[in-house]
Write an enzyme that holds these catalytic residues in place. Sequence first.
Site, short mmCIF file in Angstrom:
data_model
loop_
_atom_site.label_atom_id
_atom_site.label_comp_id
_atom_site.label_asym_id
_atom_site.label_seq_id
_atom_site.Cartn_x
_atom_site.Cartn_y
_atom_site.Cartn_z
N TRP A 121 0.89 -1.18 -0.07
CA TRP A 121 0.14 0.19 0.03
C TRP A 121 0.75 1.15 0.07
O TRP A 121 0.48 2.21 -0.67
CB TRP A 121 -0.97 -0.12 1.16
CG TRP A 121 -2.16 -0.95 1.06
CD1 TRP A 121 -2.36 -2.23 1.74
CD2 TRP A 121 -3.04 -0.98 -0.18
NE1 TRP A 121 -3.14 -3.07 0.98
CE2 TRP A 121 -3.61 -2.29 -0.04
CE3 TRP A 121 -3.37 -0.13 -1.22
CZ2 TRP A 121 -4.61 -2.53 -1.01
CZ3 TRP A 121 -4.39 -0.66 -2.13
CH2 TRP A 121 -5.32 -1.75 -1.86
N ASP A 143 -1.80 6.37 6.64
CA ASP A 143 -2.90 5.45 6.15
C ASP A 143 -3.16 4.39 7.08
O ASP A 143 -2.39 3.31 7.29
CB ASP A 143 -2.39 4.62 4.71
CG ASP A 143 -3.24 3.87 4.12
OD1 ASP A 143 -4.53 3.77 4.83
OD2 ASP A 143 -2.98 3.20 2.97
N LYS A 168 -12.31 -2.25 6.12
CA LYS A 168 -11.51 -2.88 6.60
C LYS A 168 -11.99 -3.04 8.17
O LYS A 168 -12.39 -4.26 8.65
CB LYS A 168 -9.89 -2.63 6.75
CG LYS A 168 -9.31 -2.93 5.42
CD LYS A 168 -9.85 -2.91 4.19
CE LYS A 168 -8.90 -3.33 2.87
NZ LYS A 168 -7.77 -2.34 2.71
C1 PLP Z 1 -7.39 -1.45 1.55
C2 PLP Z 1 -6.44 -0.77 1.67
C3 PLP Z 1 -6.21 0.50 0.90
C4 PLP Z 1 -7.15 0.94 -0.54
O1 PLP Z 1 -8.33 1.17 -0.09
P1 PLP Z 1 -9.63 1.45 -1.31
O2 PLP Z 1 -10.79 1.95 -0.33
O3 PLP Z 1 -9.65 0.16 -1.85
O4 PLP Z 1 -9.19 2.45 -1.94
C5 PLP Z 1 -5.20 1.37 1.09
N1 PLP Z 1 -4.51 1.47 2.10
C6 PLP Z 1 -4.66 0.36 3.01
C7 PLP Z 1 -3.46 0.04 4.07
C8 PLP Z 1 -5.42 -0.83 2.80
O5 PLP Z 1 -5.47 -2.04 3.50
#
Ligand code: PLP
Length: 368
Positions: A109, A178, A202
């Site tokens: 990511w 993030d 998540k």
């Molecule tokens: C799933 C995830 C993303 C991407 O998220 P989207 O909503 O699909 O854009 C970004 N960063 C991390 C750490 C993730 O687990």
Amino acid sequence: MSTKMAVDRVFNFSAGPAVLPVPVLEEAQRDLLSLPGCGASILEISHRSKQFIAIMEDAEQRLRDLLGIPANYKVLFLQGGSRLQFSMVPMNLMRGTGKPAEYVLTGSWGNYAVKEAKREGETRVLWDGKATNYDRLPNLDELEYGDSAYVHLTSNETIQGIQFASDPNRSESVFVSDMSSDFMHRPVDVARYGMIYACAQKNAGPAGVTVVIVREDLLERSDDSLPGYLNYKSHNDAGSMYNTPPTFGIYVVGLVAKWLQEDVGGLANMYQRNRDKAQLLYDVLDESPEFYQGHAQVSDRSLMNVTFRLPSEELTKTFVAEAAAQQLESLEGHRSVGGIRASIYNAMPIEGVAALRDLMVDFRNRHA
Ligand SMILES: *Cc1c(COP(=O)(O)O)cnc(C)c1O
């Protein structure tokens, strides 16, 4: 809220969209036809209705209380997932500063994030774990930070299963984290960050809403030349109603926050539960390293995504099939890492993790 399940449910180890707390699903189901006192569904009412405004304010207040978000931070509910944040962060926080952005690359990511930042301006990679296939993390307090617009990191690398266990502590840099896959899994010191963002699907709700927590003064960096939707300032000035917000997602994020407060008893309790759950699985890896090979170095293992390999592809397939036969679902690792990934977010009950642990022990005893 009751925890009794009205229907059979599997233990869902999906990485995302992922398991939600049963009481949250039950409340959403119960109120789907008609919100109490409203006479219409959350899916049907105007985002400008007093009922929805109350729901959004309640969701924000619960996030503020749970995370202890300081008053000089704004909470925005956006769309476009965390992927859009990969672009919005550099567009808003780097453009016009004349400074590069710094990135800590600890997995897939972080790499996607820096790719978008490069489109916007100069980036500097502070640390890259590629040489060891992203199995470890740097000490954030010991990196050589420069004079940057911000420092971007990924608190939990969902695919590799490595996670920072504490917040950075370097006041001269603006940290942007993030937290998509571990948002609200433990108490965090929000003041250590300039910005935190997390797509909900998540650990905090359904797909479709992304929570952005941003320090007020950083909004001044957002330039008028940006497209309106891509400008944090326009979202903030409009109270997350620059366009129609993802109303259902915000509602469910509010229910998840309520569950964390009222059923779990806050983030310190959630953190303890998460450590207890992860320990069940990591104990098995530690007992039998010749059979179950953890991807992550021990000190950097994630409490959210437990990644490991079995001795062969064939055993991996058999394991996944046996797990599914016991209602333990979605355990295949990401295609880039292989093996098994057990995502055990906040809402995964310890019973599900214990059932997986039991299978792991039994499977090893039969196949080692
Ligand atoms: C799933 C995830 C993303 C991407 O998220 P989207 O909503 O699909 O854009 C970004 N960063 C991390 C750490 C993730 O687990």
